[in-house]
Scaffold this motif. Structure first.
Motif, PDB file in Angstrom:
ATOM      1  N   GLY A  14       0.842  -1.187   0.000  1.00  8.47           N
ATOM      2  CA  GLY A  14       0.000   0.000   0.000  1.00  8.47           C
ATOM      3  C   GLY A  14       0.874   1.233   0.000  1.00  8.47           C
ATOM      4  N   ALA A  65      -3.489  -0.968  -2.482  1.00 11.16           N
ATOM      5  CA  ALA A  65      -4.295   0.013  -1.754  1.00 11.16           C
ATOM      6  C   ALA A  65      -3.534   1.328  -1.710  1.00 11.16           C
ATOM      7  CB  ALA A  65      -4.565  -0.471  -0.324  1.00 11.16           C
ATOM      8  N   GLN A  95      -3.947   5.609  -0.085  1.00  6.33           N
ATOM      9  CA  GLN A  95      -4.673   6.617   0.673  1.00  6.33           C
ATOM     10  C   GLN A  95      -4.029   7.953   0.363  1.00  6.33           C
ATOM     11  OE1 GLN A  95      -3.353   8.329   3.683  1.00  6.33           O
ATOM     12  NE2 GLN A  95      -5.198   9.544   3.741  1.00  6.33           N
TER      13      GLN A  95
END
Length: 170
Positions: free
Chosen positions: A95, A118, A120
């Protein structure tokens, strides 16, 4: 280049862990290895991430004027490879995350690889062009400084497009 690795609180040698890359383009964050949570950006809480069974890589990510997006891939991805090679990270569970300029840095990496499962991104933009438009004079100064552009979008439109993830992500 270097990077700092924050190991999971339950780390066991030989076991592979999910890896989160905390990125902030233009910085040499490995120098902060002795800070609590490795990074001074309190919104990211890397220490908390490590207590949840994930390893964290905070790589150095210097950038040159005119090529910040390509520079990030050249700087960050070898660091990810090294943490995998050391037997710490699971290559199937990667991620990446970033806040502010780390947000566009995250998107710059995602525009160049599909390795991360992933991501963010917080408090940032996906386009250097929009940053100039939204932030006015500050945005122009930001693009010329931290954004590593040679001039304004009106002078170097192709360079802004080449370095803005917005134009690569579907």
């Amino acid at each position: 280049l270097r990077g700092a690795v924050l190991l999971p609180s339950d780390y066991q040698p030989g076991k592979r862990y999910p890896l989160i890359v905390s990125i902030y383009g233009g910085e040499r964050l490995s120098m902060l290895v002795n800070n609590f949570g490795v990074t001074p950006i309190t919104e990211d809480y890397m220490q908390l991430v490590a207590t949840r069974g994930l390893a964290v890589l905070v790589p150095d990510a210097p950038q040159r004027v005119g090529t910040p997006m390509l520079d990030l891939a050249k700087d960050v991805l070898p660091g990810v490879n090294k943490v995998i090679e050391l037997g710490i990270a699971d290559p199937a569970r990667l991620g990446i995350m970033g806040q502010s300029y780390g947000c566009i840095s995250t998107l710059m990496i995602l525009a160049q690889t599909t390795r991360f499962k992933a991501a963010q991104c917080s408090s940032g933009t996906s386009s250097l062009i929009s940053s100039v438009g939204i932030l006015g004079g500050f945005g122009r100064d930001w693009a010329l400084g931290q954004g590593k552009m040679e001039g304004t979008p009106w002078q170097y439109l192709d360079q802004y497009i080449e370095n803005s993830p917005y134009f690569y992500l579907d």
